[in-house]
Design an enzyme around this catalytic site. Sequence first.
Site, PDB file in Angstrom:
ATOM      1  N   LYS A  22       0.835  -1.210   0.000  1.00 14.96           N
ATOM      2  CA  LYS A  22       0.000   0.000   0.000  1.00 14.96           C
ATOM      3  C   LYS A  22       0.864   1.252   0.000  1.00 14.96           C
ATOM      4  O   LYS A  22       0.614   2.199  -0.761  1.00 14.96           O
ATOM      5  CB  LYS A  22      -0.897   0.004   1.239  1.00 14.96           C
ATOM      6  CG  LYS A  22      -1.664   1.313   1.466  1.00 14.96           C
ATOM      7  CD  LYS A  22      -2.427   1.302   2.774  1.00 14.96           C
ATOM      8  CE  LYS A  22      -1.586   1.736   3.944  1.00 14.96           C
ATOM      9  NZ  LYS A  22      -1.777   3.136   4.336  1.00 14.96           N
ATOM     10  N   ASN A  23       1.873   1.281   0.850  1.00 16.13           N
ATOM     11  CA  ASN A  23       2.674   2.491   1.015  1.00 16.13           C
ATOM     12  C   ASN A  23       3.628   2.735  -0.152  1.00 16.13           C
ATOM     13  O   ASN A  23       4.264   3.791  -0.213  1.00 16.13           O
ATOM     14  CB  ASN A  23       3.446   2.442   2.333  1.00 16.13           C
ATOM     15  CG  ASN A  23       2.540   2.584   3.535  1.00 16.13           C
ATOM     16  OD1 ASN A  23       1.447   3.140   3.441  1.00 16.13           O
ATOM     17  ND2 ASN A  23       2.963   2.065   4.672  1.00 16.13           N
ATOM     18  N   CYS A 116      -5.531   7.788   9.874  1.00 17.84           N
ATOM     19  CA  CYS A 116      -5.634   7.247  11.229  1.00 17.84           C
ATOM     20  C   CYS A 116      -5.249   8.285  12.273  1.00 17.84           C
ATOM     21  O   CYS A 116      -4.329   9.076  12.082  1.00 17.84           O
ATOM     22  CB  CYS A 116      -4.710   6.037  11.375  1.00 17.84           C
ATOM     23  SG  CYS A 116      -5.355   4.531  10.620  1.00 17.84           S
ATOM     24  N   ARG A 121       0.743  14.583  12.884  1.00 14.97           N
ATOM     25  CA  ARG A 121       1.568  14.340  11.697  1.00 14.97           C
ATOM     26  C   ARG A 121       1.515  15.593  10.824  1.00 14.97           C
ATOM     27  O   ARG A 121       0.702  15.699   9.916  1.00 14.97           O
ATOM     28  CB  ARG A 121       1.066  13.099  10.942  1.00 14.97           C
ATOM     29  CG  ARG A 121       1.178  11.838  11.759  1.00 14.97           C
ATOM     30  CD  ARG A 121       0.910  10.602  10.944  1.00 14.97           C
ATOM     31  NE  ARG A 121      -0.500  10.434  10.659  1.00 14.97           N
ATOM     32  CZ  ARG A 121      -0.996   9.434   9.934  1.00 14.97           C
ATOM     33  NH1 ARG A 121      -0.198   8.543   9.420  1.00 14.97           N
ATOM     34  NH2 ARG A 121      -2.286   9.334   9.732  1.00 14.97           N
ATOM     35  N   ASP A 305       4.899   0.834  12.242  1.00 12.29           N
ATOM     36  CA  ASP A 305       3.719   0.158  11.702  1.00 12.29           C
ATOM     37  C   ASP A 305       3.605  -1.300  12.142  1.00 12.29           C
ATOM     38  O   ASP A 305       2.604  -1.960  11.855  1.00 12.29           O
ATOM     39  CB  ASP A 305       3.719   0.234  10.171  1.00 12.29           C
ATOM     40  CG  ASP A 305       3.198   1.560   9.664  1.00 12.29           C
ATOM     41  OD1 ASP A 305       2.729   2.369  10.476  1.00 12.29           O
ATOM     42  OD2 ASP A 305       3.259   1.796   8.435  1.00 12.29           O
ATOM     43  N   ARG A 397      -8.181  -0.519   5.242  1.00 11.84           N
ATOM     44  CA  ARG A 397      -7.361   0.499   4.594  1.00 11.84           C
ATOM     45  C   ARG A 397      -6.011  -0.065   4.161  1.00 11.84           C
ATOM     46  O   ARG A 397      -5.387   0.456   3.228  1.00 11.84           O
ATOM     47  CB  ARG A 397      -7.130   1.694   5.532  1.00 11.84           C
ATOM     48  CG  ARG A 397      -8.368   2.546   5.782  1.00 11.84           C
ATOM     49  CD  ARG A 397      -8.018   3.773   6.616  1.00 11.84           C
ATOM     50  NE  ARG A 397      -6.857   4.445   6.069  1.00 11.84           N
ATOM     51  CZ  ARG A 397      -5.724   4.668   6.741  1.00 11.84           C
ATOM     52  NH1 ARG A 397      -5.610   4.297   7.987  1.00 11.84           N
ATOM     53  NH2 ARG A 397      -4.721   5.294   6.150  1.00 11.84           N
TER      54      ARG A 397
END
Length: 426
Positions: A22-23, A116, A121, A305, A397
């Site tokens: 995903k990232n 999230c 951030r 993560d 997600r």
Amino acid sequence: MDKLVIEGGRPLSGTIRIHGAKNAALPILAASLLSEGKVQLRNVPRLLDIDVMLGILGRLGCKAVHLGDTVTVDTGSADSSHVPEDLMKQMRSSIFLMGPLLARFGEVCIYQPGGCAIGERKIDLHLKGLEALGAQIEESEQQIRCRASRLVGCDIHLDFPSVGATENIMMAAALAEGTTVITNAAREPEIQDLQNFLNAMGASIIGAGTDTITIRGVERLYPCDYEVIPDRIVAGTALIAVAATRGSVTLTHCNPAHLVSLLHVLRRAGVQIGAADDIITISSAGRPRAVERIVTSPYPSFPTDLQSQIMVLLALADGLSVMKETVFEGRFKHVDELVRMGADISVDLNLAFIRGVPRLYGATVEATDLRAGAALVIAGLAAQGKTIVEQVHHIDRGYDRIETMFQRLGGAIHRETPVLKQLDLA
């Protein structure tokens, strides 16, 4: 809202393939805007965040199709640099669109991104980087507008090795005039993947994977066909689940080099690990050992993560473990849920003290964010009795039907979707 129902206590076993990252896929999808034409991306997972990004690209005028694990994006028809507020607030990764849209259209309008709730951030490093390249930035309470008649390469030092800021600057600088050098750049594998994708489109970038990245701007980029790297966090989640349930599993289509810090921790916990090429084998027959101290930090250190997930394994370990979270101050929200399942964990600021217990017990718990949700699924698989995980949309997600992955390994887990009753208007 969907929920996951888990009957715990079954060791996981078998073989699974790890889906695309995903990232890595999200910034690559954003970077496709730097070319005009059809970009084809393979190994793209089906996730809520991917759907949101494709929805944004559609609203910007692109044509995007997701079939199987392949996404085709036709960016030739893109005609807007205004990212829609409703979609932007659904996903923080929409911030990746700033650099590509600014480079292509000379302006971009965005809103404060969502995502999230794991702590503050800020996007100041993104804005400072784009400003250094020549952008004029106007900020209001909710909206951010950047304009630049041209972008000019320069030297940019990041106060913190932010992944998002590094990637945004890389994408904008790819079409800037002259050379850009980013120092104290983030080193994550996903940044290397973005560099490889941009270079496949005709960019001139070197250094990704180190703390210094050099981008020599080119006049134009061209569409290409590209395969996204495997998801190291999904692979790590699966490995930790196997260790927590005392199972034996083989992971294929993964990259062991991206998981060195996790594999080191698992070995310290007494788990048997084998790694070669794109395969990892894991076997755990007994109670894990406590790990004295784990500190999350930017890559290649232990990833934030995977902090929530490894805490489940440590909660079942023999002895006292200490976890220090240095990246996000709001990333211990899962602790209360694990305590409800019988874990003995106390938190003091950014430190978690985990006193291992022989077993966890099923309970109804709530996923407060993406990785916390994955941790609760692992806890449910390892616990005695039934666990119900609510707010599953957070998990969706970043995991392509997480229940399917664990079902393939023998986990007793299924998704329950509520049936909406039709109103009797007669």
